[in-house]
Design an enzyme around this catalytic site. Structure first.
Site, PDB file in Angstrom:
ATOM      1  N   LYS A  22       0.835  -1.222   0.000  1.00 36.47           N
ATOM      2  CA  LYS A  22       0.000   0.000   0.000  1.00 36.47           C
ATOM      3  C   LYS A  22       0.857   1.255   0.000  1.00 36.47           C
ATOM      4  O   LYS A  22       0.656   2.160  -0.811  1.00 36.47           O
ATOM      5  CB  LYS A  22      -0.909  -0.005   1.230  1.00 36.47           C
ATOM      6  CG  LYS A  22      -1.503   1.347   1.546  1.00 36.47           C
ATOM      7  CD  LYS A  22      -2.093   1.384   2.941  1.00 36.47           C
ATOM      8  CE  LYS A  22      -2.504   2.769   3.353  1.00 36.47           C
ATOM      9  NZ  LYS A  22      -1.417   3.586   3.912  1.00 36.47           N
ATOM     10  N   ASN A  23       1.820   1.316   0.920  1.00 35.09           N
ATOM     11  CA  ASN A  23       2.569   2.570   1.061  1.00 35.09           C
ATOM     12  C   ASN A  23       3.486   2.842  -0.123  1.00 35.09           C
ATOM     13  O   ASN A  23       3.837   3.999  -0.379  1.00 35.09           O
ATOM     14  CB  ASN A  23       3.348   2.583   2.383  1.00 35.09           C
ATOM     15  CG  ASN A  23       2.422   2.804   3.571  1.00 35.09           C
ATOM     16  OD1 ASN A  23       1.252   3.171   3.405  1.00 35.09           O
ATOM     17  ND2 ASN A  23       2.919   2.557   4.773  1.00 35.09           N
ATOM     18  N   CYS A 117      -5.203   8.181   8.929  1.00 37.09           N
ATOM     19  CA  CYS A 117      -5.469   7.632  10.260  1.00 37.09           C
ATOM     20  C   CYS A 117      -5.195   8.664  11.338  1.00 37.09           C
ATOM     21  O   CYS A 117      -4.235   9.438  11.243  1.00 37.09           O
ATOM     22  CB  CYS A 117      -4.573   6.410  10.502  1.00 37.09           C
ATOM     23  SG  CYS A 117      -5.081   4.974   9.567  1.00 37.09           S
ATOM     24  N   ARG A 122       0.233  15.120  13.133  1.00 36.22           N
ATOM     25  CA  ARG A 122       0.997  14.665  11.962  1.00 36.22           C
ATOM     26  C   ARG A 122       1.502  15.893  11.195  1.00 36.22           C
ATOM     27  O   ARG A 122       0.972  16.251  10.146  1.00 36.22           O
ATOM     28  CB  ARG A 122       0.133  13.744  11.093  1.00 36.22           C
ATOM     29  CG  ARG A 122      -0.326  12.506  11.848  1.00 36.22           C
ATOM     30  CD  ARG A 122      -1.058  11.502  10.987  1.00 36.22           C
ATOM     31  NE  ARG A 122      -0.163  10.690  10.198  1.00 36.22           N
ATOM     32  CZ  ARG A 122      -0.534   9.577   9.543  1.00 36.22           C
ATOM     33  NH1 ARG A 122      -1.764   9.168   9.607  1.00 36.22           N
ATOM     34  NH2 ARG A 122       0.328   8.893   8.833  1.00 36.22           N
ATOM     35  N   ASP A 306       3.691   0.425  12.226  1.00 38.53           N
ATOM     36  CA  ASP A 306       2.475  -0.104  11.593  1.00 38.53           C
ATOM     37  C   ASP A 306       2.210  -1.569  11.957  1.00 38.53           C
ATOM     38  O   ASP A 306       1.200  -2.132  11.542  1.00 38.53           O
ATOM     39  CB  ASP A 306       2.549   0.059  10.064  1.00 38.53           C
ATOM     40  CG  ASP A 306       2.361   1.515   9.638  1.00 38.53           C
ATOM     41  OD1 ASP A 306       2.091   2.364  10.516  1.00 38.53           O
ATOM     42  OD2 ASP A 306       2.496   1.809   8.438  1.00 38.53           O
ATOM     43  N   ARG A 398      -9.006   0.393   3.420  1.00 37.95           N
ATOM     44  CA  ARG A 398      -8.069   1.351   2.820  1.00 37.95           C
ATOM     45  C   ARG A 398      -6.739   0.675   2.489  1.00 37.95           C
ATOM     46  O   ARG A 398      -6.040   1.111   1.578  1.00 37.95           O
ATOM     47  CB  ARG A 398      -7.788   2.505   3.791  1.00 37.95           C
ATOM     48  CG  ARG A 398      -8.915   3.513   3.905  1.00 37.95           C
ATOM     49  CD  ARG A 398      -8.472   4.727   4.728  1.00 37.95           C
ATOM     50  NE  ARG A 398      -7.082   5.010   4.427  1.00 37.95           N
ATOM     51  CZ  ARG A 398      -6.139   5.269   5.340  1.00 37.95           C
ATOM     52  NH1 ARG A 398      -6.440   5.311   6.605  1.00 37.95           N
ATOM     53  NH2 ARG A 398      -4.894   5.500   4.968  1.00 37.95           N
TER      54      ARG A 398
HETATM   55  C1  UD1 Z   1       4.364   6.789   6.807  1.00 35.61           C
HETATM   56  C2  UD1 Z   1       3.402   5.666   6.542  1.00 35.61           C
HETATM   57  C3  UD1 Z   1       2.715   5.259   7.836  1.00 35.61           C
HETATM   58  C4  UD1 Z   1       3.755   4.924   8.901  1.00 35.61           C
HETATM   59  C5  UD1 Z   1       4.786   6.041   9.027  1.00 35.61           C
HETATM   60  C6  UD1 Z   1       5.943   5.657   9.938  1.00 35.61           C
HETATM   61  C7  UD1 Z   1       2.695   6.073   4.258  1.00 35.61           C
HETATM   62  C8  UD1 Z   1       1.588   6.507   3.353  1.00 35.61           C
HETATM   63  N1  UD1 Z   1       2.405   6.124   5.578  1.00 35.61           N
HETATM   64  O1  UD1 Z   1       3.612   7.889   7.296  1.00 35.61           O
HETATM   65  O2  UD1 Z   1       1.896   4.135   7.567  1.00 35.61           O
HETATM   66  O3  UD1 Z   1       3.113   4.742  10.151  1.00 35.61           O
HETATM   67  O4  UD1 Z   1       5.339   6.361   7.747  1.00 35.61           O
HETATM   68  O5  UD1 Z   1       6.571   4.515   9.461  1.00 35.61           O
HETATM   69  O6  UD1 Z   1       3.756   5.669   3.840  1.00 35.61           O
HETATM   70  N2  UD1 Z   1       7.029  14.282  11.294  1.00 35.61           N
HETATM   71  C9  UD1 Z   1       7.306  15.598  11.607  1.00 35.61           C
HETATM   72  N3  UD1 Z   1       7.344  16.506  10.572  1.00 35.61           N
HETATM   73  C10 UD1 Z   1       7.129  16.152   9.277  1.00 35.61           C
HETATM   74  C11 UD1 Z   1       6.854  14.810   8.988  1.00 35.61           C
HETATM   75  C12 UD1 Z   1       6.807  13.889  10.009  1.00 35.61           C
HETATM   76  O7  UD1 Z   1       7.523  15.964  12.764  1.00 35.61           O
HETATM   77  O8  UD1 Z   1       7.180  17.032   8.402  1.00 35.61           O
HETATM   78  C13 UD1 Z   1       7.018  13.275  12.385  1.00 35.61           C
HETATM   79  C14 UD1 Z   1       5.657  12.588  12.570  1.00 35.61           C
HETATM   80  O9  UD1 Z   1       4.818  13.342  13.416  1.00 35.61           O
HETATM   81  C15 UD1 Z   1       6.066  11.242  13.148  1.00 35.61           C
HETATM   82  C16 UD1 Z   1       7.431  10.963  12.500  1.00 35.61           C
HETATM   83  O10 UD1 Z   1       7.882  12.215  12.007  1.00 35.61           O
HETATM   84  O11 UD1 Z   1       6.263  11.360  14.534  1.00 35.61           O
HETATM   85  C17 UD1 Z   1       7.398   9.980  11.349  1.00 35.61           C
HETATM   86  O12 UD1 Z   1       6.420  10.372  10.406  1.00 35.61           O
HETATM   87  P1  UD1 Z   1       6.537   9.996   8.867  1.00 35.61           P
HETATM   88  O13 UD1 Z   1       7.652   9.011   8.683  1.00 35.61           O
HETATM   89  O14 UD1 Z   1       6.571  11.254   8.093  1.00 35.61           O
HETATM   90  O15 UD1 Z   1       5.157   9.265   8.607  1.00 35.61           O
HETATM   91  P2  UD1 Z   1       4.247   9.347   7.314  1.00 35.61           P
HETATM   92  O16 UD1 Z   1       5.088   9.513   6.110  1.00 35.61           O
HETATM   93  O17 UD1 Z   1       3.112  10.292   7.541  1.00 35.61           O
END
Ligand code: UD1
Length: 423
Positions: A22-23, A117, A122, A306, A398
């Site tokens: 999915k991701n 989710c 986020r 996850d 999803r």
């Molecule tokens: C992706 C995955 C999600 C998984 C997550 C962590 C997809 C579509 N989703 O989510 O399933 O749970 O990786 O493996 O691939 N953060 C910040 N600032 C930013 C971005 C992130 O502070 O600009 C923080 C977030 O709050 C979180 C951490 O970084 O604590 C990791 O987030 P991130 O790796 O960005 O997760 P996603 O890409 O949203």
């Protein structure tokens, strides 16, 4: 409104074939918009996030032909629009990849603030930092993010935290930029490597994906004219590994990449399970109550957040008291309240939860609080005594293809029921 009705307990036994990730799919689909041509994508999971992404691409002017339910052809020669439809993009998280893609291809992008989710705050500051470093101006107002650039120019980007999404968005924006971009402290998840492989197959020049330094030499255009197959889903494979352990079962998990699952294998061995590696499949079995354990979620190659709820189900019935530490998302223990309704003894506070292992769970009405929590509650319903009714399963649809059929093929007694709502 659909719900799943599960009767347990069942020891899950048999074979399951893992779908495309999915991701990876939700990064590769928007990435196809960077191509000025036609490409084919195979092994797409048949899930609602993929269908939603295809609709968004069509709204933006891409022509999509479904070859099978897991394979599409995308023609992106005539993009007509740089404003992603707000009501669609605000429904799921990965819609923010359209920012990097439309900025890279058209120099302007407008996307609704992403949904997805509810796992706590986020933020997207690292995405914005990357776009700005490449020369874009980014504004957030009225529930929308707008990014504009006359020209994107390659640069050095240091990520303050390891972020999957920000790494992917920086790669997407840099592919067609002028010159070389270096991303330091990049995320290393398998789907980042898969996205880079897809883009390189279409004509990009990306090196180092899978390490914490990614270098992107900007190219003038991506021509496409190639076929790409999405990597098997690490999280779906891990879900069935943990389902085998939780149910004291024996499952052959086919079409997976065992090295993506090393940290899960290590934990399963630690708690007393068996894992056999056959190269592109693995067999996981468990014939006793799992030992207690301490698990901490971390960016790849650490234990994936996850799979934390699915591991939580295993620890709920382990022998002794276990601890789960969540280091990525602040609100990822909502599922523990549902498990407690089934007889688990879990105390969640802040970023940790303590699992006092119980001998068995009992069926109950429960709610999928998010996608992975939903998968965990299917496992819980399968091992629990009696009937479990699982609501809010649109979260599960999803991200998991044919989930109840896959569990049924392993012996689970699970039915999807459509409830009529009386008006
Ligand atoms: C992706 C995955 C999600 C998984 C997550 C962590 C997809 C579509 N989703 O989510 O399933 O749970 O990786 O493996 O691939 N953060 C910040 N600032 C930013 C971005 C992130 O502070 O600009 C923080 C977030 O709050 C979180 C951490 O970084 O604590 C990791 O987030 P991130 O790796 O960005 O997760 P996603 O890409 O949203």
């Amino acid at each position: 409104m659909d719900k799943l009705v599960i009767h347990g307990p069942t020891k899950l036994k048999g074979e399951v074939t893992i779908s495309g990730a999915k991701n990876a799919a939700v990064a590769i689909l928007p990435a196809a918009l960077l191509i000025n041509g036609v490409c084919r994508i195979e092994n797409l999971p048949n899930i609602s996030d993929v269908k939603m992404y295809c609709k968004i691409l069509q709204e933006l002017g891409a022509k999509i032909t479904w070859i099978t339910e897991n394979e599409i052809e995308i023609d992106t020669r005539d993009l007509s629009c740089t404003q992603a439809p707000l009501e669609m993009t605000s429904k799921f998280r990965a819609s923010y990849y359209l920012l990097g893609v439309l900025l890279g291809r058209c120099g302007t992008a407008e996307v609704g603030l992403p949904g997805g989710c509810n796992l706590g705050a986020r933020p997207i500051d690292q995405h914005i930092k990357a776009f700005e470093a490449l020369g874009a101006k980014v504004d957030i107002a009225q529930g929308k993010i707008t990014a504009k650039a006359k020209k994107l120019v390659g640069t050095s980007i240091y990520m303050d935290i390891v972020s999957v999404g920000a790494t992917i968005n920086a790669v997407l924006a840099a592919v067609l930029a002028d010159g070389t971009t270096t991303i330091d402290n990049a995320a290393k998840e398998p789907h980042i490597v898969d996205l880079a492989n897809f883009l390189n197959t279409m004509g990009a020049d990306i090196r180092g994906a899978g390490t914490d330094v990614i270098k992107i030499n900007g190219v003038k255009e991506l021509r496409g004219n190639a076929t790409y197959s999405v990597v098997p889903d690490q999280i779906e494979a891990g879900t069935f590994m943990l389902a085998a352990v939780a149910s004291r079962g024996n499952i052959l998990i086919k079409n997976c990449i065992p090295e993506h699952l090393d940290c899960i294998t290590a934990k399963i061995l630690e708690i007393g399970g068996t894992v056999e590696d056959y190269g592109d499949s693995i067999r996981v079995s468990m014939n006793k109550r799992p030992n207690k354990a301490t698990v901490k979620t971390l960016p790849y190659p650490g234990f994936p957040t996850d799979l934390q709820p699915q591991m939580g189900v295993v620890l709920a019935t382990a022998d002794g008291t276990s601890t789960l530490h969540e280091s990525i998302w602040e609100s990822r223990f909502q599922y523990t309240f549902e498990l407690n309704k089934m007889g688990a003894k879990i105390t969640a506070q802040g970023k940790s939860a303590v699992f006092e292992g119980v001998k068995e769970l009992t069926g109950s009405p429960v709610y999928a609080t998010d996608l992975r929590a939903g998968a965990a509650l299917i496992i819980a319903g399968t091992i629990a005594n009696g009937e479990t009714q699982l609501y809010n399963i649109e979260h599960i649809d999803r991200g998991y293809e044919n989930i109840e059929e896959k569990f049924r093929n392993l012996g689970a007694n699970i039915q999807r029921v459509t409830e009529q709502i009386e008006m």
